[in-house]
Write an enzyme that holds these catalytic residues in place. Structure first.
Site, mmCIF file in Angstrom:
data_model
loop_
_atom_site.group_PDB
_atom_site.id
_atom_site.type_symbol
_atom_site.label_atom_id
_atom_site.label_comp_id
_atom_site.label_asym_id
_atom_site.label_seq_id
_atom_site.Cartn_x
_atom_site.Cartn_y
_atom_site.Cartn_z
ATOM 1 N N ASP A 1 0.834 -1.196 0.000
ATOM 2 C CA ASP A 1 0.000 0.000 0.000
ATOM 3 C C ASP A 1 0.872 1.251 0.000
ATOM 4 O O ASP A 1 1.693 1.449 0.901
ATOM 5 C CB ASP A 1 -0.902 -0.020 1.234
ATOM 6 C CG ASP A 1 -2.057 0.950 1.151
ATOM 7 O OD1 ASP A 1 -1.817 2.115 0.773
ATOM 8 O OD2 ASP A 1 -3.193 0.552 1.475
ATOM 9 N N HIS B 1 -2.903 -0.002 -2.713
ATOM 10 C CA HIS B 1 -4.075 0.641 -2.138
ATOM 11 C C HIS B 1 -5.230 0.585 -3.149
ATOM 12 O O HIS B 1 -5.028 0.721 -4.349
ATOM 13 C CB HIS B 1 -3.723 2.101 -1.831
ATOM 14 C CG HIS B 1 -4.693 2.794 -0.951
ATOM 15 N ND1 HIS B 1 -4.731 2.614 0.423
ATOM 16 C CD2 HIS B 1 -5.672 3.696 -1.222
ATOM 17 C CE1 HIS B 1 -5.671 3.374 0.933
ATOM 18 N NE2 HIS B 1 -6.269 4.029 -0.035
#
Length: 233
Positions: A170, A201
């Site tokens: 992420d 993400h």
């Protein structure tokens, strides 16, 4: 069938999109919390999918104090700039109170079965976690909650079932932050955490630039089973 729910806040009122299943029988409610782009096409698609599964989906307008009715595509630089501007000025404690008010209002909807679940993505993921820590949804599912490492001290207050999905790569929740989240929350037996190696993400958002079908299906399958277990009448 779509409708609008109006919710009273301490400093005004805001609205939430309500998407109902075709079956008029009593149904659980799932409150779906947006990312920084508002209640946009992706969030509406998620709400529609929950309705197909037999839930009443409720999507509150989180940025109502800045721009009511915000709905942005993530595919322009200007939209990213606007979304991050609102995010940077957002009052998370005030937002968490909005979520608790939304849960309360959702529980009174005609056609509900008395159960209210909560789920959200990024900004909405963090607010889902705060809503579960500060309120009492019947079940909560968190997707890549940006900034959650700052709030892990509230993890001990999560008294209901909570499922969390984290992306292994992420770009907004780095390895150290992710480890802080995992280490800080794994001691609570009510919290179940899954990490998806190699994912970015927003890997589970339909139409997202980093959408990964395989892991999105895995994460969403876990979510569906989780809600079925905890939101049945």
């Amino acid at each position: 069938m779509d409708e609008t729910l109006t919710i009273e806040a301490g400093d005004g009122r805001f609205t939430a999109l309500v998407v109902r299943p075709d079956d008029p029988g009593p149904a659980p409610v799932i409150v779906v919390l947006q990312e920084i782009f508002g209640v946009n096409a992706g969030i509406r698609q998620i709400a529609a999918e929950y309705a197909v599964q037999g839930y009443i989906a409720v999507c509150p307008d989180l940025f109502w104090r800045f721009e009511p009715g915000l709905s942005l595509s993530e595919h322009t630089e200007a939209n990213w700039k606007k979304g991050f501007d609102y995010y940077g000025r957002y009052d998370f404690d005030q937002g968490a109170d909005d979520i608790l008010r939304t849960i309360e209002a959702a529980g009174t909807l005609e056609g509900g079965n008395g159960k209210v679940g909560l789920t959200g993505y990024c900004l909405g993921g963090l607010l889902t976690f705060l809503g579960a820590a500060r309120g009492q949804p019947d079940a909560a599912v968190v997707y890549y909650p940006g900034g959650a490492e700052r709030y892990v001290g509230e993890g001990g207050k999560v008294a209901g079932p909570l499922l969390m999905h984290l992306a292994g790569e992420d770009e907004y929740i780095g390895h150290e932050a992710r480890q802080t989240i995992v280490d800080g929350l794994s001691g609570n037996p009510n919290i179940e955490i899954h990490v998806y190696p190699g994912r970015n993400h927003a890997f589970a958002r339909p139409g997202g630039d980093h959408y990964d079908e395989a892991d999105a299906l895995t994460a969403n399958g876990r979510t569906q089973a989780f809600f079925r277990t905890h939101l049945s009448a």
